[in-house]
Write an enzyme that holds these catalytic residues in place. Structure first.
Site, PDB file in Angstrom:
ATOM      1  N   PHE A  21      23.624  -2.804   5.214  1.00 22.58           N
ATOM      2  CA  PHE A  21      24.138  -2.135   6.414  1.00 22.58           C
ATOM      3  C   PHE A  21      25.067  -3.093   7.138  1.00 22.58           C
ATOM      4  CE2 PHE A  21      24.181  -1.166  10.942  1.00 22.58           C
ATOM      5  CZ  PHE A  21      24.601   0.155  10.905  1.00 22.58           C
ATOM      6  N   ASP A  37      26.486 -11.661   6.776  1.00 22.96           N
ATOM      7  CA  ASP A  37      26.296 -10.814   7.956  1.00 22.96           C
ATOM      8  C   ASP A  37      24.918 -11.143   8.530  1.00 22.96           C
ATOM      9  OD1 ASP A  37      25.654  -8.811   9.754  1.00 22.96           O
ATOM     10  OD2 ASP A  37      26.373  -7.158   8.497  1.00 22.96           O
ATOM     11  N   LYS A  43      24.095  -8.934  17.781  1.00 22.18           N
ATOM     12  CA  LYS A  43      22.853  -8.505  18.444  1.00 22.18           C
ATOM     13  C   LYS A  43      22.254  -9.467  19.488  1.00 22.18           C
ATOM     14  CE  LYS A  43      21.346  -4.782  15.474  1.00 22.18           C
ATOM     15  NZ  LYS A  43      22.035  -4.588  14.200  1.00 22.18           N
TER      16      LYS A  43
HETATM   17  C1  LIG Z   1      23.243  -3.852  13.784  1.00 24.74           C
HETATM   18  C2  LIG Z   1      23.969  -4.386  12.621  1.00 24.74           C
HETATM   19  C3  LIG Z   1      25.368  -4.259  12.510  1.00 24.74           C
HETATM   20  C4  LIG Z   1      26.203  -3.457  13.486  1.00 24.74           C
HETATM   21  O1  LIG Z   1      26.182  -4.017  14.752  1.00 24.74           O
HETATM   22  P1  LIG Z   1      26.761  -3.162  15.987  1.00 24.74           P
HETATM   23  O2  LIG Z   1      26.672  -4.127  17.147  1.00 24.74           O
HETATM   24  O3  LIG Z   1      25.872  -1.968  16.149  1.00 24.74           O
HETATM   25  O4  LIG Z   1      28.149  -2.780  15.669  1.00 24.74           O
HETATM   26  C5  LIG Z   1      25.994  -4.867  11.434  1.00 24.74           C
HETATM   27  N1  LIG Z   1      25.299  -5.563  10.520  1.00 24.74           N
HETATM   28  C6  LIG Z   1      23.957  -5.700  10.596  1.00 24.74           C
HETATM   29  C7  LIG Z   1      23.250  -6.506   9.562  1.00 24.74           C
HETATM   30  C8  LIG Z   1      23.247  -5.117  11.641  1.00 24.74           C
HETATM   31  O5  LIG Z   1      21.914  -5.222  11.691  1.00 24.74           O
END
Ligand SMILES: *Cc1c(COP(=O)(O)O)cnc(C)c1O
Length: 392
Positions: A128, A212, A241
């Site tokens: 994701f 990520d 986050k």
């Molecule tokens: C939450 C998340 C995103 C997206 O972050 P947003 O601030 O909602 O755009 C991308 N990558 C990972 C691994 C995430 O957990």
């Protein structure tokens, strides 16, 4: 009638106040928060250090724009680079934006070094990476694609094994993008051996490794970044986050060489890295150090995992506990939604990850007593929605 768009399925509860591990609804009812606003409020709600930093900065200067020097960005960039071993930072406002910047940077760097043909990014099954058109194209989940075609070209989704990755590499491949623990995909940690193997593949084939760590970063897994537990270094790292403990912020970090592809005018963000946001980030990072929260995340994460493992013995419907630090998943043999709703009824906030995995994300400041209470409420919820295995 609501004037909000219906893109969220929301629980019928509104919180009006928060402190540490606790949230309070409009009726004054207390909840134990094991979601941390989806891995965001890692220091708990309204941590006094962050609140004070925001208050002071709000009285001084909120926003100027990236046309001018922003000393707060220099301070945060220095700290993040020192912590990660990378050299340069770019600030934006969310995880998806941090990944967008990473994708653009990887393409630009690779085209400059190797030629126009080199732009494709490999991503993994169960990944994701966000909800913008590029990051949703990087995310191999049909559910998130429906209705949004045509998707962005330049991504290939690959099975989670080294042979499949190696087979997918072609002259046009420029990077591999992955999460060290796949959070939304079901709390699926990638092994250190796998991550080291990916690093080797990148080195052999001249590819960038983009990690990520939007969810796993900022202490969530017991180290500042999850990659530190695998003994590898990324070329590009994305954060968001928990970086501002609730203040919207994203960051893309890179090595000097890769970052040099972003020359003046190539990328930007109006709000990225305002003085207000940088004050919150600096307070967040300092608090993690001052309060020894990495060590606490390790200890509390182990306690949580042990208590969850105990539950496995008593409930046939639970098959596995997985994760790192305070990012933990429990796999069910059925949809997890009714259990999440029952926990809410009982005053415990928990998350799902995919259809059948319960996801627990207490703040790094969580105590043994909170873990004890959380497990007690979870067990009560299990008893009400699921019949336990008969004990002899
Ligand atoms: C939450 C998340 C995103 C997206 O972050 P947003 O601030 O909602 O755009 C991308 N990558 C990972 C691994 C995430 O957990």
């Amino acid at each position: 009638m609501t004037h909000l768009m219906s893109n969220y399925g929301r629980f019928p509860v509104a919180f009006v106040q928060g402190a540490g591990t606790r949230l309070y609804d409009e009726a004054g009812r207390e909840y134990l928060d094991f979601t941390s606003g989806i891995a965001v409020t890692n220091l708990g709600h309204c941590h006094p250090n962050v609140t004070q930093a925001i208050q002071q900065q709000a009285e001084t200067l909120v926003h100027t724009s990236n046309l001018f020097q922003i000393p707060g960005q220099e301070a945060v960039a220095q700290k993040l680079c020192q912590l990660s071993g990378l050299d340069r930072a770019f600030f934006c406002n969310s995880g998806a934006e941090a990944n967008e910047a990473a994708i653009k940077l990887a393409r630009k760097h690779s085209k400059e070094v190797y030629g126009e043909h080199k732009f494709e990014i490999l991503t993994l099954e169960d990944a994701f990476h966000g909800r913008t058109l590029a990051t949703v194209s990087a995310t191999p989940r049909p559910k998130f694609h429906e209705g949004f075609a045509p998707l962005m070209p330049g991504f290939q989704h690959v099975a989670k094994n080294l042979a499949a990755l190696e087979a997918a590499i072609s002259p046009q491949t420029c990077a591999i993008l992955l999460e060290p623990v796949q959070g939304e995909g079901g709390v699926l940690p990638l092994t250190p051996e796998f991550l080291q193997g990916v690093r080797n593949l990148c080195d052999q084939h001249g590819l960038l490794l983009i990690l990520d760590e939007v969810q796993t970063g900022i202490g969530r897994t017991g180290t500042m970044f999850a990659f530190q537990q695998a003994g590898i270094q990324p070329d590009i790292l994305t954060l968001a986050k928990a970086l501002g403990n609730g203040i919207p912020v994203g960051a893309t970090l890179a090595t000097e060489q890769v970052a040099s592809a972003f020359t003046p005018g190539t990328h930007g963000s109006t709000f990225g890295g305002t003085p207000l946001v940088m004050a919150a980030v600096l307070a967040t990072l300092q608090t993690i150090e001052e309060e020894g929260l990495l060590q606490q995340a390790v200890e509390m994460g182990e306690q949580l995992a042990l208590r969850l493992q105990d539950l496995l013995e008593h409930y046939d419907c639970l098959s596995e506990v997985r994760g790192l630090g305070l990012l933990r998943g429990v796999v069910l043999d059925r949809p997890v939604a009714p259990l999440v709703a029952k926990c809410l009824d009982l005053g415990l906030l928990v998350l799902s990850a995919g259809e059948k995995t319960l996801r627990l994300l207490p703040p790094l400041t969580v105590s043994s007593q909170d873990i004890h209470l959380g497990i007690k409420l979870l067990e009560q919820a299990l008893q009400e929605v699921i019949t336990p295995v008969a004990q002899p």
